[in-house]
Design a protein around this motif. Sequence first.
Motif, PDB file in Angstrom:
ATOM      1  N   TYR A  22       0.814  -1.212   0.000  1.00 25.18           N
ATOM      2  CA  TYR A  22       0.000   0.000   0.000  1.00 25.18           C
ATOM      3  C   TYR A  22       0.851   1.267   0.000  1.00 25.18           C
ATOM      4  O   TYR A  22       0.377   2.343  -0.360  1.00 25.18           O
ATOM      5  CB  TYR A  22      -0.975   0.003   1.184  1.00 25.18           C
ATOM      6  CG  TYR A  22      -0.369  -0.456   2.498  1.00 25.18           C
ATOM      7  CD1 TYR A  22       0.339   0.428   3.311  1.00 25.18           C
ATOM      8  CD2 TYR A  22      -0.513  -1.775   2.911  1.00 25.18           C
ATOM      9  CE1 TYR A  22       0.893  -0.002   4.503  1.00 25.18           C
ATOM     10  CE2 TYR A  22       0.044  -2.203   4.108  1.00 25.18           C
ATOM     11  CZ  TYR A  22       0.745  -1.320   4.909  1.00 25.18           C
ATOM     12  OH  TYR A  22       1.302  -1.733   6.083  1.00 25.18           O
ATOM     13  N   PHE A  60       1.573   3.264  -3.479  1.00 21.75           N
ATOM     14  CA  PHE A  60       0.672   4.266  -4.048  1.00 21.75           C
ATOM     15  C   PHE A  60       1.136   5.698  -3.745  1.00 21.75           C
ATOM     16  O   PHE A  60       0.479   6.647  -4.160  1.00 21.75           O
ATOM     17  CB  PHE A  60      -0.748   4.068  -3.518  1.00 21.75           C
ATOM     18  CG  PHE A  60      -1.412   2.808  -3.987  1.00 21.75           C
ATOM     19  CD1 PHE A  60      -1.886   2.697  -5.285  1.00 21.75           C
ATOM     20  CD2 PHE A  60      -1.532   1.722  -3.140  1.00 21.75           C
ATOM     21  CE1 PHE A  60      -2.495   1.529  -5.722  1.00 21.75           C
ATOM     22  CE2 PHE A  60      -2.143   0.547  -3.561  1.00 21.75           C
ATOM     23  CZ  PHE A  60      -2.619   0.454  -4.861  1.00 21.75           C
ATOM     24  N   THR A  61       2.247   5.847  -3.058  1.00 24.76           N
ATOM     25  CA  THR A  61       2.724   7.173  -2.646  1.00 24.76           C
ATOM     26  C   THR A  61       2.798   8.170  -3.799  1.00 24.76           C
ATOM     27  O   THR A  61       2.337   9.315  -3.657  1.00 24.76           O
ATOM     28  CB  THR A  61       4.094   7.053  -1.957  1.00 24.76           C
ATOM     29  OG1 THR A  61       3.938   6.324  -0.729  1.00 24.76           O
ATOM     30  CG2 THR A  61       4.681   8.429  -1.654  1.00 24.76           C
ATOM     31  N   VAL A 102      -0.615   9.769  -4.542  1.00 24.74           N
ATOM     32  CA  VAL A 102      -1.353  10.520  -3.519  1.00 24.74           C
ATOM     33  C   VAL A 102      -1.410  12.017  -3.832  1.00 24.74           C
ATOM     34  O   VAL A 102      -2.506  12.617  -3.828  1.00 24.74           O
ATOM     35  CB  VAL A 102      -0.751  10.269  -2.124  1.00 24.74           C
ATOM     36  CG1 VAL A 102      -1.356  11.228  -1.092  1.00 24.74           C
ATOM     37  CG2 VAL A 102      -1.004   8.831  -1.696  1.00 24.74           C
ATOM     38  N   PRO A 103      -0.282  12.695  -4.116  1.00 26.33           N
ATOM     39  CA  PRO A 103      -0.378  14.129  -4.430  1.00 26.33           C
ATOM     40  C   PRO A 103      -1.233  14.406  -5.667  1.00 26.33           C
ATOM     41  O   PRO A 103      -1.961  15.407  -5.707  1.00 26.33           O
ATOM     42  CB  PRO A 103       1.082  14.539  -4.667  1.00 26.33           C
ATOM     43  CG  PRO A 103       1.898  13.507  -3.982  1.00 26.33           C
ATOM     44  CD  PRO A 103       1.117  12.235  -4.119  1.00 26.33           C
ATOM     45  N   VAL A 135      -3.799  12.605  -6.840  1.00 26.37           N
ATOM     46  CA  VAL A 135      -5.213  12.419  -6.510  1.00 26.37           C
ATOM     47  C   VAL A 135      -5.733  13.615  -5.701  1.00 26.37           C
ATOM     48  O   VAL A 135      -6.838  14.116  -5.952  1.00 26.37           O
ATOM     49  CB  VAL A 135      -5.409  11.112  -5.723  1.00 26.37           C
ATOM     50  CG1 VAL A 135      -6.824  11.019  -5.174  1.00 26.37           C
ATOM     51  CG2 VAL A 135      -5.110   9.914  -6.626  1.00 26.37           C
ATOM     52  N   LEU A 136      -4.935  14.083  -4.763  1.00 24.22           N
ATOM     53  CA  LEU A 136      -5.363  15.229  -3.951  1.00 24.22           C
ATOM     54  C   LEU A 136      -5.530  16.478  -4.812  1.00 24.22           C
ATOM     55  O   LEU A 136      -6.519  17.208  -4.685  1.00 24.22           O
ATOM     56  CB  LEU A 136      -4.356  15.481  -2.830  1.00 24.22           C
ATOM     57  CG  LEU A 136      -4.291  14.429  -1.721  1.00 24.22           C
ATOM     58  CD1 LEU A 136      -3.152  14.751  -0.765  1.00 24.22           C
ATOM     59  CD2 LEU A 136      -5.615  14.369  -0.965  1.00 24.22           C
ATOM     60  N   SER A 166      -0.930  19.213  -1.170  1.00 21.61           N
ATOM     61  CA  SER A 166      -0.988  17.917  -1.838  1.00 21.61           C
ATOM     62  C   SER A 166       0.345  17.182  -1.720  1.00 21.61           C
ATOM     63  O   SER A 166       0.393  15.970  -1.438  1.00 21.61           O
ATOM     64  CB  SER A 166      -1.346  18.097  -3.317  1.00 21.61           C
ATOM     65  OG  SER A 166      -2.646  18.601  -3.469  1.00 21.61           O
ATOM     66  N   GLY A 187       0.789  15.962   1.702  1.00 19.93           N
ATOM     67  CA  GLY A 187      -0.010  14.766   1.889  1.00 19.93           C
ATOM     68  C   GLY A 187       0.737  13.521   1.440  1.00 19.93           C
ATOM     69  O   GLY A 187       0.666  12.466   2.089  1.00 19.93           O
ATOM     70  N   GLY A 188       1.480  13.640   0.335  1.00 18.48           N
ATOM     71  CA  GLY A 188       2.300  12.518  -0.119  1.00 18.48           C
ATOM     72  C   GLY A 188       3.397  12.178   0.862  1.00 18.48           C
ATOM     73  O   GLY A 188       3.684  11.005   1.118  1.00 18.48           O
ATOM     74  N   TYR A 242       1.789  10.409   3.819  1.00 21.46           N
ATOM     75  CA  TYR A 242       1.387   9.051   3.463  1.00 21.46           C
ATOM     76  C   TYR A 242       2.600   8.123   3.395  1.00 21.46           C
ATOM     77  O   TYR A 242       2.554   6.981   3.889  1.00 21.46           O
ATOM     78  CB  TYR A 242       0.658   9.058   2.116  1.00 21.46           C
ATOM     79  CG  TYR A 242       0.136   7.705   1.704  1.00 21.46           C
ATOM     80  CD1 TYR A 242      -1.090   7.249   2.159  1.00 21.46           C
ATOM     81  CD2 TYR A 242       0.877   6.884   0.850  1.00 21.46           C
ATOM     82  CE1 TYR A 242      -1.573   5.995   1.777  1.00 21.46           C
ATOM     83  CE2 TYR A 242       0.407   5.636   0.464  1.00 21.46           C
ATOM     84  CZ  TYR A 242      -0.820   5.198   0.940  1.00 21.46           C
ATOM     85  OH  TYR A 242      -1.296   3.972   0.572  1.00 21.46           O
ATOM     86  N   THR A 249       2.977   4.907   6.076  1.00 15.45           N
ATOM     87  CA  THR A 249       2.841   3.551   5.535  1.00 15.45           C
ATOM     88  C   THR A 249       4.135   2.754   5.558  1.00 15.45           C
ATOM     89  O   THR A 249       4.116   1.558   5.216  1.00 15.45           O
ATOM     90  CB  THR A 249       2.321   3.599   4.088  1.00 15.45           C
ATOM     91  OG1 THR A 249       3.193   4.432   3.294  1.00 15.45           O
ATOM     92  CG2 THR A 249       0.901   4.149   4.036  1.00 15.45           C
TER      93      THR A 249
END
Length: 430
Positions: free
Chosen positions: A234, A237-238, A241-242, A244-245, A256, A259-260, A263, A267
Amino acid sequence: MGIVILAIMVVGVAVILSGKVPTAFVLVALAVGIGFAAGAPLFGEDGSVLETVMQDGATRLAATMIAILIGSWLGSLMRDTAIAKTLVRKTVEFAGDRPVVVALGMLLVAALVGTVTGSAPAALLAGVIGIPAMVAVGVPKVTAAGTILMGIAVGVPFELPIWQFFSSALDLTIAEVRSFLIMLFPFALVAAVAFVLIETRRRGTVHAWSLAMPAEPGTGEPSRRERLGDAPWYALFTPLVPIVLALGFEVPIIPSLLGGVLYAVLTTTRPRDMGTTMLRSLYDGFTVAAPPITLFVAIGMLLEAVNLPGAVGALTPVVEVLAPSEPWLYVLVFSLLVPLCLFRGPMNIYGLGAGIAGALTAVGIYPTMAVLGLMASYNQVLGVSDPTSTQTVWAAQYSGVSPQQVMLRTLPYVWVVAVGGVITSAVLYL
């Protein structure tokens, strides 16, 4: 006076091409020279060389600099937490010993890494393991280097710091920048896949990795990164993440990217080690981000200089004569001028090209979105084929070939990408 400003730019191009003076220093000198040529006073609160060109210009791209720093931080985290290594390793294991499949897998990994950070860090994250893996299964060395670079270019339209740079440089909204850059993605993807499918079938494959892997400094013991196991599935997916945000939830660029970072840490890292891991990777990020940040300080000054009222007034009649006005002529001329973004040439967006873009925007010959389309299209070439760019030099040298070999092999493909972008820009905005 417009001729004087152009003469100053020509001298700047010559100095940059000589390679004897760092580009950032040349751009600062150009900004000051253009400011004086435009009639700006040395002192004063508005329209002066010291206040407007140097003070305001130095901070004009501040948001871009912070985005570059956080993107570099995230790239360092992906390296330190084994996310990048795991992405590459899993891809190679899945592809087996099939050269085309391995190369396409490395292309995908490089594209994911390219969405996070550009330049040499992205090439290194994807290429340290990816290039030996490709060469080991029979992919030619030049093709292996080019695959990593073409992959990064596929990710560039989604690289958030690039969105921020064009937004700040051209005074456009993030949404406007994003709308065009995403349209470049299909061109970049098709060209990259074509590169892999065509070039992996060339003669001269090498079925062994004969180059020495770069050693970590120390006593010869395994590095911390080498001792790490694979990152959890999981965590892979790093890089998304930015994106998608920013794209899915319209979160601003810097949050964003943060956020990456969050994450990646959550994780992969134990709670007791999170602070140390984040701090260490942040320091590494500063080291990586320092050169481009220095360049963006200078670019900001140049943009302020070409937007001075005196510079706009002087350049307007000159640009009106030189710039192609008809859409078909715009496409023809700027498609032929694509190589001028190479070798730190005048259309290099991270050099004098930023000043040219600023001048075109300030004079108003083209809509700002058309200028964005032009420069973003050239940027797709610059990041892959420029023999003086850090990622091209690193990928070529690590593969055991010259940057010029990589340029000759990749340029036809990225030239097509640039032409596609220029045509799209003309159709939509002219």
